[in-house]
Design a protein around this motif. Structure first.
Motif, PDB file in Angstrom:
ATOM      1  N   PRO A   1      -0.140   5.286   3.577  1.00 21.35           N
ATOM      2  CA  PRO A   1       0.518   6.461   4.144  1.00 21.35           C
ATOM      3  C   PRO A   1       2.017   6.455   3.893  1.00 21.35           C
ATOM      4  N   LEU A   2       2.605   7.644   3.899  1.00 26.97           N
ATOM      5  CA  LEU A   2       4.053   7.772   3.981  1.00 26.97           C
ATOM      6  C   LEU A   2       4.409   7.797   5.465  1.00 26.97           C
ATOM      7  N   ILE A   3       5.179   6.804   5.907  1.00 26.30           N
ATOM      8  CA  ILE A   3       5.579   6.716   7.314  1.00 26.30           C
ATOM      9  C   ILE A   3       7.099   6.661   7.377  1.00 26.30           C
TER      10      ILE A   3
ATOM     11  N   LEU B   1       0.868  -1.181   0.000  1.00 23.35           N
ATOM     12  CA  LEU B   1       0.000   0.000   0.000  1.00 23.35           C
ATOM     13  C   LEU B   1       0.902   1.228   0.000  1.00 23.35           C
ATOM     14  N   LEU B   2       1.335   1.627  -1.180  1.00 24.03           N
ATOM     15  CA  LEU B   2       2.351   2.664  -1.313  1.00 24.03           C
ATOM     16  C   LEU B   2       1.747   4.070  -1.297  1.00 24.03           C
ATOM     17  N   PRO B   3       2.497   5.044  -0.801  1.00 26.25           N
ATOM     18  CA  PRO B   3       2.071   6.433  -0.924  1.00 26.25           C
ATOM     19  C   PRO B   3       2.277   6.933  -2.351  1.00 26.25           C
ATOM     20  N   ASP B   4       1.635   8.028  -2.680  1.00 27.33           N
ATOM     21  CA  ASP B   4       1.840   8.713  -3.959  1.00 27.33           C
ATOM     22  C   ASP B   4       1.934  10.197  -3.637  1.00 27.33           C
TER      23      ASP B   4
ATOM     24  N   SER C   1      18.982   7.808  11.404  1.00 31.39           N
ATOM     25  CA  SER C   1      18.797   7.153  10.113  1.00 31.39           C
ATOM     26  C   SER C   1      17.305   6.929   9.890  1.00 31.39           C
ATOM     27  N   ALA C   2      16.830   7.262   8.676  1.00 31.13           N
ATOM     28  CA  ALA C   2      15.407   7.185   8.372  1.00 31.13           C
ATOM     29  C   ALA C   2      15.060   5.866   7.686  1.00 31.13           C
ATOM     30  N   THR C   3      13.976   5.254   8.134  1.00 34.82           N
ATOM     31  CA  THR C   3      13.433   4.036   7.542  1.00 34.82           C
ATOM     32  C   THR C   3      12.002   4.301   7.096  1.00 34.82           C
ATOM     33  N   GLN C   4      11.660   3.875   5.886  1.00 29.17           N
ATOM     34  CA  GLN C   4      10.283   3.984   5.417  1.00 29.17           C
ATOM     35  C   GLN C   4       9.523   2.731   5.810  1.00 29.17           C
ATOM     36  N   LEU C   5       8.387   2.914   6.484  1.00 26.96           N
ATOM     37  CA  LEU C   5       7.524   1.806   6.862  1.00 26.96           C
ATOM     38  C   LEU C   5       6.388   1.711   5.850  1.00 26.96           C
ATOM     39  N   ILE C   6       6.291   0.575   5.172  1.00 24.65           N
ATOM     40  CA  ILE C   6       5.310   0.399   4.106  1.00 24.65           C
ATOM     41  C   ILE C   6       4.290  -0.640   4.544  1.00 24.65           C
ATOM     42  N   ARG C   7       3.046  -0.237   4.586  1.00 20.77           N
ATOM     43  CA  ARG C   7       1.988  -1.152   4.970  1.00 20.77           C
ATOM     44  C   ARG C   7       1.657  -2.092   3.811  1.00 20.77           C
ATOM     45  N   GLN C   8       1.266  -3.321   4.173  1.00 20.61           N
ATOM     46  CA  GLN C   8       0.879  -4.315   3.197  1.00 20.61           C
ATOM     47  C   GLN C   8      -0.603  -4.647   3.355  1.00 20.61           C
ATOM     48  N   ALA C   9      -1.190  -5.212   2.311  1.00 19.80           N
ATOM     49  CA  ALA C   9      -2.618  -5.514   2.334  1.00 19.80           C
ATOM     50  C   ALA C   9      -2.968  -6.540   3.403  1.00 19.80           C
ATOM     51  N   ASN C  10      -1.997  -7.369   3.803  1.00 12.48           N
ATOM     52  CA  ASN C  10      -2.257  -8.375   4.830  1.00 12.48           C
ATOM     53  C   ASN C  10      -2.100  -7.827   6.247  1.00 12.48           C
ATOM     54  N   GLY C  11      -1.867  -6.517   6.365  1.00 12.78           N
ATOM     55  CA  GLY C  11      -1.752  -5.883   7.675  1.00 12.78           C
ATOM     56  C   GLY C  11      -0.344  -5.796   8.211  1.00 12.78           C
TER      57      GLY C  11
END
Length: 259
Positions: free
Chosen positions: A70-72, A33-36, A86-96
């Protein structure tokens, strides 16, 4: 484009491809579930003389998230001896579940009036170029961005994935330079904005000849953050700059429409 920039962009693209491939291999439930991130056009243009005599073009900028997720951004550091996180991007997935993508940037604590908090560096970039050309004649010195849900961008029409209440409303660790961890971001259907002259929201005009220029705003310019697409990350406004004689105006700006 320099070899270093080219390598950076290629590396970011390869990392993104690896992440997408790894997620796709797990089946439909692992869909990302990527941000745009969509860059709004520059607005509220104004020319002002700084206390040191520099002539500056101020402007407002805004970035909205119209993606599926969301962008997290999560910042971490091992100890207070480290200046940045250090920054990490957290990417949500459809399975939660949540996919972690490290190395997407740096957060640094900024100690300035009204901005004593943690900023994600180089999130949005501002440049001035000769009309129709790529060569940069003036670049911003922005210290970074405290990402948040500052305004609702969906105008009452709730987007899929938009939260009922915006979660990113805190001020990025205001007055807490001792933090070892922090989270910030932009939810689906919300945007983050900055007003003219606010902590680097300007470009220097000194020494520039009269003529037409392109004011370019670009979010995620180095493509470190993984998004649904990148073709809406740049917005450009064409300007005509003149230097009038015998007036109190240091320079005049006329809009000539989108680039």
């Amino acid at each position: 484009m320099s070899a270093r920039v080219s390598l950076s962009v290629v590396t970011a693209a390869l990392c993104a491809a690896v992440v997408v491939a790894a997620a796709s291999a797990g089946g439909p439930g692992t869909a990302l579930l990527l941000p745009d991130l969509e860059q709004s056009p520059p607005s509220q243009l104004a020319v002002r003389e700084a206390p040191n005599g520099d002539i500056r073009l101020g402007f407002a900028s805004a970035v909205v998230n119209i993606g599926a997720g969301p962008l997290i951004i999560e910042g971490r550091r091992a100890s207070r001896r480290e200046a940045g996180m250090s920054a990490t991007q957290l990417i949500r997935q459809a399975n939660g579940r949540v996919l972690r993508r490290p190395g997407v940037g740096v957060l640094r604590y900024t100690d300035a009036d009204t901005h004593e908090h943690w900023h994600l560096l180089r999130f949005d970039r501002y440049t001035l170029r000769h009309a129709g050309r790529k060569a940069v004649v003036a670049a911003d010195r922005k210290t970074g961005f405290c990402l948040g849900d500052r305004f609702e961008a969906s105008l009452g029409q709730q987007l899929p994935g938009e939260p009922a209440q915006p979660p990113f409303t805190r001020n990025c660790g205001l007055d807490h330079p001792e933090f070892l961890r922090i989270s910030e971001g932009i939810s689906v259907g919300y945007g983050d904005d900055y007003g003219p002259y606010l902590e680097g929201q300007y470009l220097p005009l000194d020494g520039l000849p009269e003529g037409r220029y392109d004011l370019v705003h670009e979010v995620n310019a180095d493509r470190r953050l993984l998004e649904q697409r990148y073709d809406n990350n740049t917005s450009c406004l064409r300007l005509a700059i003149t230097w009038p004689d015998g007036t109190d105006d240091p320079a005049r700006i006329r809009r000539r429409g989108r680039c």
